[in-house]
Motif scaffolding. Structure first.
Motif, short mmCIF file in Angstrom:
data_model
loop_
_atom_site.label_atom_id
_atom_site.label_comp_id
_atom_site.label_asym_id
_atom_site.label_seq_id
_atom_site.Cartn_x
_atom_site.Cartn_y
_atom_site.Cartn_z
N GLU A 1 7.98 -1.31 -13.04
CA GLU A 1 8.89 -0.83 -13.59
C GLU A 1 10.09 0.34 -12.55
OE1 GLU A 1 12.32 -1.33 -15.78
OE2 GLU A 1 10.72 -2.40 -15.60
N LEU A 2 9.33 1.56 -11.67
CA LEU A 2 10.18 2.73 -11.07
C LEU A 2 10.93 1.28 -10.24
CD1 LEU A 2 9.79 6.14 -10.48
CD2 LEU A 2 9.78 4.14 -8.63
N ILE A 3 9.92 0.67 -9.56
CA ILE A 3 10.94 0.00 -8.18
C ILE A 3 11.87 -1.41 -8.27
CG2 ILE A 3 9.62 -1.55 -6.73
CD1 ILE A 3 6.59 -0.37 -6.55
N ARG A 4 11.39 -1.79 -9.60
CA ARG A 4 11.84 -2.51 -10.37
C ARG A 4 12.97 -2.23 -10.90
NH1 ARG A 4 7.83 -4.73 -12.91
NH2 ARG A 4 7.74 -6.94 -12.44
N MET A 5 13.91 -0.44 -11.21
CA MET A 5 14.55 0.01 -11.42
C MET A 5 15.39 0.58 -10.33
SD MET A 5 15.35 3.32 -13.90
CE MET A 5 14.24 4.61 -11.93
N GLU A 6 14.73 0.90 -9.76
CA GLU A 6 15.15 1.18 -7.94
C GLU A 6 15.80 0.01 -6.76
OE1 GLU A 6 16.32 4.43 -7.50
OE2 GLU A 6 14.69 5.60 -8.59
N CYS A 7 14.72 -0.91 -6.44
CA CYS A 7 15.18 -2.09 -6.02
C CYS A 7 16.86 -2.44 -6.27
CB CYS A 7 14.17 -2.47 -5.45
SG CYS A 7 12.76 -1.62 -4.76
N SER A 8 16.79 -2.79 -7.45
CA SER A 8 17.67 -3.56 -8.25
C SER A 8 19.06 -3.25 -7.89
CB SER A 8 17.75 -4.40 -9.44
OG SER A 8 17.46 -2.55 -10.31
N CYS B 1 0.43 -0.90 0.44
CA CYS B 1 -0.30 -0.34 0.05
C CYS B 1 1.05 1.28 0.28
CB CYS B 1 -0.79 0.07 0.51
SG CYS B 1 -2.42 -1.27 1.35
N GLY B 2 1.70 1.09 0.45
CA GLY B 2 3.27 2.24 0.56
C GLY B 2 3.56 2.56 -0.63
N LEU B 3 3.58 1.91 -1.55
CA LEU B 3 4.35 2.05 -2.61
C LEU B 3 2.97 2.36 -3.66
CD1 LEU B 3 6.31 -1.62 -2.89
CD2 LEU B 3 7.26 0.78 -2.44
N LEU B 4 2.35 1.27 -3.30
CA LEU B 4 1.06 2.25 -4.35
C LEU B 4 0.79 4.07 -4.57
CD1 LEU B 4 -1.36 -0.30 -3.82
CD2 LEU B 4 -0.09 -0.15 -5.67
N GLU B 5 1.11 4.51 -2.97
CA GLU B 5 0.78 5.09 -2.46
C GLU B 5 2.12 6.32 -2.72
OE1 GLU B 5 -3.11 7.12 -0.32
OE2 GLU B 5 -2.75 5.08 0.23
N ARG B 6 3.12 6.31 -2.88
CA ARG B 6 4.17 6.28 -3.25
C ARG B 6 4.36 8.23 -3.23
NH1 ARG B 6 7.22 7.71 -7.83
NH2 ARG B 6 9.06 7.61 -6.70
N GLU B 7 3.90 8.90 -3.71
CA GLU B 7 3.71 9.88 -4.19
C GLU B 7 2.75 10.90 -3.00
OE1 GLU B 7 2.33 11.17 -7.88
OE2 GLU B 7 4.45 10.24 -8.82
N GLN B 8 1.93 10.15 -2.22
CA GLN B 8 1.08 10.41 -1.32
C GLN B 8 1.84 10.54 0.59
OE1 GLN B 8 -0.60 8.48 -3.79
NE2 GLN B 8 -0.67 10.87 -4.37
N VAL B 9 2.59 9.58 0.20
CA VAL B 9 3.78 9.66 1.52
C VAL B 9 4.82 10.61 1.70
CG1 VAL B 9 5.54 8.21 2.87
CG2 VAL B 9 3.70 6.97 1.45
N LEU B 10 4.64 10.81 2.62
CA LEU B 10 5.11 12.59 3.72
C LEU B 10 5.76 11.60 4.68
CD1 LEU B 10 2.50 15.46 3.82
CD2 LEU B 10 3.88 14.35 1.75
N ARG B 11 6.03 10.89 4.62
CA ARG B 11 7.19 10.35 6.46
C ARG B 11 6.30 9.17 6.41
NH1 ARG B 11 1.83 12.32 7.69
NH2 ARG B 11 0.24 11.55 9.07
N LEU B 12 7.43 8.03 7.18
CA LEU B 12 7.82 6.67 7.23
C LEU B 12 8.24 6.55 9.19
CD1 LEU B 12 8.36 6.44 4.08
CD2 LEU B 12 9.83 4.75 4.59
N GLY B 13 7.08 5.40 9.65
CA GLY B 13 7.30 5.18 10.70
C GLY B 13 6.98 3.91 11.36
N ALA B 14 7.52 4.06 12.45
CA ALA B 14 6.63 2.70 13.43
C ALA B 14 7.59 2.94 15.20
CB ALA B 14 8.55 1.69 13.07
N LEU B 15 6.60 2.41 15.25
CA LEU B 15 7.25 1.88 16.59
C LEU B 15 8.54 2.55 17.18
CD1 LEU B 15 5.40 2.67 19.56
CD2 LEU B 15 5.67 0.27 19.89
N PHE B 16 9.68 1.65 17.23
CA PHE B 16 11.08 2.02 17.32
C PHE B 16 11.66 1.81 15.47
CE2 PHE B 16 9.14 -0.60 20.80
CZ PHE B 16 9.46 0.77 22.02
N ALA C 1 8.62 -10.16 -5.86
CA ALA C 1 6.86 -9.93 -5.47
C ALA C 1 6.18 -8.78 -5.78
CB ALA C 1 7.13 -10.82 -4.87
N LEU C 2 6.63 -7.59 -4.85
CA LEU C 2 5.29 -6.60 -5.16
C LEU C 2 5.18 -5.73 -6.29
CD1 LEU C 2 7.26 -5.17 -1.27
CD2 LEU C 2 5.07 -5.76 -1.75
#
Length: 586
Positions: A273-280, A206-221, A238-239
């Motif tokens: 394709e963008l994700i493959r290009m960056e992650c490869s 879901c984060g990848l699908l809305e990559r341009e709307q993401v303004l912050r990434l977070g987790a508890l720790f 796979a994603l």
């Protein structure tokens, strides 16, 4: 004492009327911290005057601080464990508090803390204050979303039928949280999925699908964010396939997630394709900024033992700011970071005086008064702590804890109006900590003793040991230095035996450690390093040369000094790692 908390400034974004009221409230309670503290204590004692616990100490309905401090002792969990067990077993009388409890919040392996709906509401109110602080510091957060890796833990019930769960579960399953779902890229189905793989996969998708709307990434720790990055490194192909085809990976079997994602997923080959290009690419430096280009900051606790992960988060994010925003526990919500965009190493938490009644026990191991049986402990109220000194917080809360020793060590960094803000230093009794695990001296001793049983058939025993939390590896792991005495060199313990000793130690450590090893994979295999005979004598000589008393010298069971570690590592003769994962069940 002055406030540096600007409500309006040419350099501070304009905030909404709602946020302005929240910020003004923070100013009010911190400016009048002493008054709020007095009111909170009186309210707690008045509400629970007829509780068995307060009657046990003959408080007689008194609500003043002097009587309270005179009659009630400082306590630890063991002191109230029988009372909590009665409540867990079904006793509905006013054992610790008058209000009916709604659930138990689980902390660590076995600690249960009563909670009420009112307390949950109180915590959510503090979170709303934090949102106002963040909106003041970072403009236009309402114009995007957050990619947060949030997970639930297994829940159980007590013999009396009350729910037992982590505080995070309670928060994520509340009606308050559901009203804020529009702020997140993930659907509630992903957050509440009990399967950690399926939950993480859906969060990331879901984060990848809305990559341009993401303004912050977070987790508890901070460790949770790193876990997410490692997950992406393993599963990006796979994603990307799911995004290209608009179909969900068959490994995701949770019906609610599949139904939800069927409404969201549509073929998007260009994004794939963008994700493959960056992650490869072999170099993942700055990958967060490349995939989520509008990210303004990372949101995760990165203080205390989590500080070890800052350099890795800087690597993955391109040195985005890391906001360590709150200090909270199952026992109590303590405070907020009112300057969340500061350097992570400078993060401090301003105590909110409306949440509980706070006292502070001076932490001064070098002072005879701190350990004397004849001297009273050095306790001060919230507004009377001194900058630069270290304290252990003592809390009296609305849910049945009275003068409870939390076990954290905090250092006073300054004051916001009349309320202090603290740096989190460490857990008081923790020797080793890699993630959220806390291993104290007693736990380490027990683990060493259990492992030593495997050496008996070789007529070998452990002469001395110490430990070190190795945090340069990813993930970090516990290193145990052993000096052993082998009676018959021809019958020395083999590498396989010493590996089993590593595993035996891991099996002896608490469930928080084993869960981090097995489920979260945020701790690597435990390592035993055998050192040459005489190594610990050299350590003693080194300590004495630096002023230690030979009569009072004790081997430190955990070390962090660079010079001591250099000495130990120069004497290592072999290294051995745990060969498999320890046992862990929910």
């Amino acid at each position: 004492m002055t406030s540096d908390f600007a409500l309006s400034s040419p350099l501070v974004p304009r905030v909404s009327e709602k946020d302005a009221k929240a910020l003004q409230y923070i100013e009010e309670i911190t400016r009048n911290a002493a008054t709020f503290q007095e009111t909170v204590l009186a309210e707690i004692l008045s509400r629970n005057a007829n509780s068995e616990y307060l009657q046990r100490y003959k408080l007689g309905g008194a609500t003043d601080r002097e009587t309270f401090k005179l009659k009630l002792p400082l306590i630890t969990y063991e002191d109230i464990k029988p009372d909590i067990q009665r409540m867990a077993d079904g006793d509905r009388s006013a054992v610790l508090l008058a209000s009916p409890i709604s659930e138990f919040l689980k902390s660590g392996e076995q600690k249960l803390f009563p909670s009420t709906q009112e307390e949950l509401d109180r915590r959510h109110f503090q979170i709303s204050l934090l949102r106002a602080v963040m909106n003041r510091c970072v403009p236009d957060l309402d114009k995007g979303k957050g990619l947060y890796f949030l997970f639930v833990r297994p829940e159980t019930r007590t013999p009396g039928g009350l729910l037992v769960r982590p505080a995070s579960n309670s928060m994520y399953k509340s009606d308050h949280f559901k009203t804020r779902l529009h702020d997140y890229t993930s659907p509630i189905e992903a957050i509440l999925c009990a399967d950690s793989f399926q939950s993480m996969y859906t969060h990331m998708l879901c984060g990848l699908l809305e990559r341009e709307q993401v303004l912050r990434l977070g987790a508890l720790f901070a460790s949770g964010l790193l876990r997410a990055m490692r997950f992406l490194q393993i599963h990006w192909q796979a994603l990307a396939n799911d995004i290209e085809t608009g179909t969900l990976n068959q490994k995701i079997t949770d019906p609610s997630i599949r139904d939800c994602m069927a409404r969201i997923l549509k073929p998007r080959p260009e994004l794939a394709e963008l994700i493959r290009m960056e992650c490869s690419e072999e170099n993942w430096e700055g990958i967060i900024a490349r995939i989520w280009p509008n990210t303004k900051y990372l949101d995760a606790i990165a203080t205390g033992s989590m500080a070890q992960y800052i350099h890795l988060l800087d690597y993955y994010s391109g040195s985005l700011p890391i906001a360590s925003m709150l200090y909270s526990s199952s026992e109590c919500f303590f405070g907020l970071n009112l300057n969340p965009m500061c350097k992570t190493s400078e993060a401090s938490y301003t105590i909110m005086p409306n949440m509980a009644y706070f006292e502070f026990l001076l932490h001064d191991p070098g002072s005879p008064a701190s350990t004397s049986d004849f001297q009273p402990p050095k306790l001060v109220d919230l507004v009377d702590v001194e900058v630069g000194k270290e304290y252990e917080p003592i809390i009296t809360n609305y849910t049945g804890l009275y003068r409870y020793k939390v076990g954290d060590i905090l250092r006073v960094a300054g004051f916001h109006n009349a309320s202090p803000h603290f740096h989190f230093v460490r857990r008081k009794d923790a020797l080793l900590s890699i993630d959220y695990d806390k291993t104290d001296e007693a736990d380490l001793q027990k683990a060493v003793e259990n492992a030593s049983r495997l050496l008996r058939e070789f007529d070998t025993r452990i002469l001395e040991y110490t430990s070190y939390a190795e945090k340069k590896t990813n993930p970090g792991h516990h290193v145990i230095y052993w000096e052993i005495l082998v009676k018959d060199p021809a019958n020395s313990p083999t590498d396989d035996v010493l590996k089993q000793c590593c595993l035996a130690m891991e099996e002896s450590l608490d469930s928080a450690y084993r869960e981090a090893r097995v489920v979260d994979k945020t701790i690597g295999p435990l390592e035993i390093r055998l050192v040459k005979t005489g190594t610990f004598e050299e350590l003693m000589d080194y300590a004495i040369s630096r002023g230690a008393s030979i009569n009072q010298y004790k081997v430190a069971r955990c070390v962090s000094s660079t010079s001591i570690l250099k000495l130990l590592d120069s004497r290592v003769i072999s290294k051995h790692f745990s060969p498999s994962l320890p046992h862990w069940t929910t």
